[in-house]
Design a protein around this motif. Structure first.
Motif, PDB file in Angstrom:
ATOM      1  N   ALA A  97       1.238  -0.928  -0.167  1.00 29.36           N
ATOM      2  CA  ALA A  97      -0.032  -0.124   0.177  1.00 29.36           C
ATOM      3  C   ALA A  97       1.206   1.596   0.578  1.00 29.36           C
ATOM      4  O   ALA A  97       1.022   2.170  -0.807  1.00 29.36           O
ATOM      5  CB  ALA A  97      -1.118   0.399   1.266  1.00 29.36           C
ATOM      6  N   SER A 101       0.465   4.116  -3.174  1.00 29.39           N
ATOM      7  CA  SER A 101      -0.447   4.778  -3.252  1.00 29.39           C
ATOM      8  C   SER A 101       0.105   6.293  -3.634  1.00 29.39           C
ATOM      9  O   SER A 101      -0.802   7.267  -3.948  1.00 29.39           O
ATOM     10  CB  SER A 101       0.133   5.017  -1.187  1.00 29.39           C
ATOM     11  N   GLU A 160      -7.906   7.812  -3.771  1.00 32.13           N
ATOM     12  CA  GLU A 160      -6.448   7.468  -2.892  1.00 32.13           C
ATOM     13  C   GLU A 160      -7.091   6.389  -2.624  1.00 32.13           C
ATOM     14  O   GLU A 160      -8.611   5.405  -2.500  1.00 32.13           O
ATOM     15  CB  GLU A 160      -7.816   7.956  -1.483  1.00 32.13           C
ATOM     16  N   LEU A 161      -5.724   5.889  -2.261  1.00 32.91           N
ATOM     17  CA  LEU A 161      -5.837   4.396  -1.810  1.00 32.91           C
ATOM     18  C   LEU A 161      -6.295   4.090  -0.734  1.00 32.91           C
ATOM     19  O   LEU A 161      -4.988   3.826   0.238  1.00 32.91           O
ATOM     20  CB  LEU A 161      -4.407   3.825  -2.279  1.00 32.91           C
TER      21      LEU A 161
END
Length: 234
Positions: free
Chosen positions: A9, A13, A22-23
């Motif tokens: 992540a 990101s 948005e992650l």
């Protein structure tokens, strides 16, 4: 998130942010032969009131992320990439996301048991430093609160208000008790006679239903004729 999911992540990101999205977080599910990498994306907080994630957003993120994963190669072996919107049962990955959904109910799975439980469900009351305070649902103690360290949270999802969303019926309000109606005297009814059942006898095997008279024996007197009268003396 697992340590592997956090690593991926953090790596992806910035790529998702460059696409104006948005992650939220990642799930890495290893399995024999092939793993699954699932990414949850959403629109930025500033756009939450105006638009939602669509299929085009997921396809754009999938293309850009796939190219980056091919170069960085953080996963050894085969894997399947899935890009998804958070949906109604939104997963929570960061402490900031818990704070954003303060006042809503969440279902949480803990890494280590706390107070004898690994699972809990309750309202997100507040954030205290690195801890989350929940008001437990279905607790035997009114307003029972439980403080959980964020580092001990393994998985968490928002529990939607299905009634407010129109997917569940409104709970019935308890009204004043109605006075009990007087019981009517029971009516007397004549006893009902049961219909008699006819006994049905089965015919014995190998025998005819009708009986034939037995053959006459020679010299045998007929029983159905009157006896001969003797002549009287005059």
């Amino acid at each position: 998130m697992s340590d592997k999911a956090k690593q991926i992540a953090n790596l992806l990101s910035p790529t998702v942010q460059a696409l104006g999205l948005e992650l939220l977080g990642a799930e890495y599910l290893p399995a024999p032969g092939s793993a699954t990498l699932r990414l949850y994306i959403d629109v930025t907080e500033a756009e939450l009131a105006t638009r939602v994630v669509n299929i085009e957003d997921c396809e754009a993120v999938s293309r850009e992320v796939s190219a980056q994963l091919d170069v960085e190669d953080p996963i050894t072996g085969n894997y399947t990439l899935e890009v998804s919107s958070p949906g109604i049962e939104r997963p929570l990955f960061t402490l900031a996301q818990f704070a954003r959904h303060q006042g809503e109910s969440a279902k949480v799975v803990l890494r280590l048991p706390q107070d004898g439980r690994r699972r809990l469900q309750g309202q997100i009351v507040r954030i205290e430093g690195g801890n989350i305070v929940f008001k437990l649902d279905n607790s035997q103690v009114d307003n029972a609160e439980m403080t959980v360290a964020f580092e001990n949270v393994d998985k968490a999802r928002i529990m939607p208000d299905w009634v407010a969303l129109g997917f569940a019926p409104q709970p019935k309000k308890a009204g004043p008790a109605k006075p009990a109606a007087a019981k009517a005297a029971p009516k007397k009814t004549a006893p009902v006679k049961k219909a008699a059942k006819k006994a049905i006898k089965k015919k014995p095997a190998g025998k005819s239903a009708s009986k034939k008279p037995a053959p006459k024996q020679p010299g045998q007197a007929k029983t159905n004729q009157p006896a001969a009268k003797r002549p009287r003396a005059e």
